[in-house]
Design a protein around this motif. Structure first.
Motif, PDB file in Angstrom:
ATOM      1  N   PHE A 111       0.466  -0.997   0.215  1.00 37.45           N
ATOM      2  CA  PHE A 111      -0.124  -0.057  -0.394  1.00 37.45           C
ATOM      3  C   PHE A 111       0.432   1.720  -0.036  1.00 37.45           C
ATOM      4  N   GLN A 112      -0.087   2.192  -0.385  1.00 37.07           N
ATOM      5  CA  GLN A 112       1.060   3.683  -0.468  1.00 37.07           C
ATOM      6  C   GLN A 112       0.715   3.916   0.891  1.00 37.07           C
ATOM      7  N   ASP A 113       1.729   4.957   1.844  1.00 39.04           N
ATOM      8  CA  ASP A 113       1.122   5.769   2.824  1.00 39.04           C
ATOM      9  C   ASP A 113       2.251   6.967   2.537  1.00 39.04           C
ATOM     10  N   PHE A 123       5.241   3.712  -0.513  1.00 35.98           N
ATOM     11  CA  PHE A 123       4.943   2.489  -0.611  1.00 35.98           C
ATOM     12  C   PHE A 123       5.538   1.642   0.316  1.00 35.98           C
ATOM     13  N   VAL A 124       4.902   0.673   1.008  1.00 38.23           N
ATOM     14  CA  VAL A 124       4.710  -0.003   2.493  1.00 38.23           C
ATOM     15  C   VAL A 124       4.286  -1.700   1.756  1.00 38.23           C
ATOM     16  N   LEU A 125       5.593  -2.589   1.590  1.00 37.50           N
ATOM     17  CA  LEU A 125       5.355  -4.072   1.745  1.00 37.50           C
ATOM     18  C   LEU A 125       4.703  -4.544   2.985  1.00 37.50           C
ATOM     19  N   TYR A 132       8.430  -3.177   5.149  1.00 41.80           N
ATOM     20  CA  TYR A 132       9.430  -2.754   4.384  1.00 41.80           C
ATOM     21  C   TYR A 132       9.316  -1.488   3.202  1.00 41.80           C
ATOM     22  N   TYR A 133      10.428  -2.005   2.869  1.00 40.29           N
ATOM     23  CA  TYR A 133      10.230  -0.259   2.045  1.00 40.29           C
ATOM     24  C   TYR A 133      11.399  -0.391   0.884  1.00 40.29           C
ATOM     25  N   PHE A 134      10.722   0.196  -0.043  1.00 37.37           N
ATOM     26  CA  PHE A 134      11.319  -0.553  -1.799  1.00 37.37           C
ATOM     27  C   PHE A 134      12.993   0.005  -0.905  1.00 37.37           C
ATOM     28  N   VAL A 153       8.675 -17.511   4.577  1.00 37.57           N
ATOM     29  CA  VAL A 153       8.089 -16.400   3.424  1.00 37.57           C
ATOM     30  C   VAL A 153      10.042 -15.450   4.144  1.00 37.57           C
ATOM     31  N   ARG A 154      10.495 -15.099   3.303  1.00 37.85           N
ATOM     32  CA  ARG A 154      11.477 -13.585   3.397  1.00 37.85           C
ATOM     33  C   ARG A 154      11.328 -12.826   2.302  1.00 37.85           C
ATOM     34  N   VAL A 155      11.524 -11.778   2.914  1.00 36.00           N
ATOM     35  CA  VAL A 155      11.388 -10.562   1.867  1.00 36.00           C
ATOM     36  C   VAL A 155      12.398  -9.756   1.907  1.00 36.00           C
ATOM     37  N   GLU A 156      13.235  -9.531   1.246  1.00 33.69           N
ATOM     38  CA  GLU A 156      14.614  -9.537   0.418  1.00 33.69           C
ATOM     39  C   GLU A 156      14.700  -8.067  -0.738  1.00 33.69           C
ATOM     40  N   GLY A 157      15.626  -7.490  -0.612  1.00 33.94           N
ATOM     41  CA  GLY A 157      15.812  -6.619  -1.710  1.00 33.94           C
ATOM     42  C   GLY A 157      15.276  -5.006  -1.141  1.00 33.94           C
ATOM     43  N   MET A 158      14.281  -4.793   0.406  1.00 39.22           N
ATOM     44  CA  MET A 158      14.212  -3.890   0.473  1.00 39.22           C
ATOM     45  C   MET A 158      14.418  -3.988   2.243  1.00 39.22           C
ATOM     46  N   PHE A 159      14.018  -3.079   2.260  1.00 38.07           N
ATOM     47  CA  PHE A 159      14.513  -2.493   4.054  1.00 38.07           C
ATOM     48  C   PHE A 159      13.643  -2.297   4.960  1.00 38.07           C
ATOM     49  N   LYS A 160      13.602  -2.611   6.138  1.00 41.32           N
ATOM     50  CA  LYS A 160      13.074  -2.501   7.481  1.00 41.32           C
ATOM     51  C   LYS A 160      13.284  -0.764   8.146  1.00 41.32           C
ATOM     52  N   PRO A 161      12.256  -0.738   7.922  1.00 44.58           N
ATOM     53  CA  PRO A 161      12.478   0.793   8.594  1.00 44.58           C
ATOM     54  C   PRO A 161      12.391   0.440  10.146  1.00 44.58           C
ATOM     55  N   ALA A 162      13.340   1.503  10.716  1.00 43.87           N
ATOM     56  CA  ALA A 162      13.267   1.624  12.422  1.00 43.87           C
ATOM     57  C   ALA A 162      12.265   1.933  13.117  1.00 43.87           C
ATOM     58  N   LYS A 163      12.264   1.495  14.462  1.00 43.38           N
ATOM     59  CA  LYS A 163      11.120   1.731  14.873  1.00 43.38           C
ATOM     60  C   LYS A 163      10.878   2.700  15.408  1.00 43.38           C
TER      61      LYS A 163
END
Length: 163
Positions: A111-113, A123-125, A132-134, A153-163
């Motif tokens: 989705f978009q925020d 975009f947020v996955l 995760y962000y692009f 299930v793993r997400v790669e090529g994207m980064f997790k934002p700091a909380k």
């Protein structure tokens, strides 16, 4: 009678203990894509692995192929274009602004925020509760399999934002 029973028991044990007897799964997934033109469309996207006519079939969404064994993984590519839309060719051959997919115990949502400054295009996955962000290249959602189905299930090529 004893002589007939022993071969049957051996055959039964072979079938029950054979890894191929367990190497079948059917994981149904459904959701909705939000197209760049503003319309929404339902999608069916799941995984199946089964024996058919002496060969093994692996089905991903609308694609089917013959394989020698359970694939180790399947990668779903998410390509961000001009920070405005995302292409997920396995879902549909049109640009998206978002999607929701429920697949086994996994919830996958794009989705978009627009309030986010760190996320390219806003975009947020989201995979279950993780966001995760692009990053620079395309994102990948990697489904890792065992003979029973999805192991992880793993997400790669994207980064997790700091909380």
């Amino acid at each position: 009678m004893k002589h007939r029973l022993l071969p049957c028991l051996v055959l039964l044990c072979f079938v029950l203990l054979s890894p191929y007897s367990y190497a079948q799964f059917d994981i149904y997934g459904e959701g909705t894509v939000q197209l760049a033109n503003g319309k929404s469309q339902p999608i069916d996207f799941g995984f199946s692995y089964f024996r058919q006519d002496g060969q093994y079939r692996f089905i991903v969404g609308r694609y089917s192929l013959t394989v020698p064994s359970v694939p180790q993984k399947y990668s779903l590519a998410l390509v961000l274009q001009d920070d405005k839309q995302v292409w997920v060719a396995d879902f549909i051959n049109e640009p998206l602004t978002g999607f929701d997919l429920e697949l086994a115990q996994y919830q996958l949502k794009l989705f978009q925020d627009t309030s986010l400054v760190n996320a390219r295009g806003g975009f947020v996955l989201q995979l279950n509760d993780e966001r995760y962000y692009f990053n620079r290249g395309p994102g990948q959602v990697n489904f890792l399999f065992t003979e029973q189905g999805i192991k992880e299930v793993r997400v790669e090529g994207m980064f997790k934002p700091a909380k």
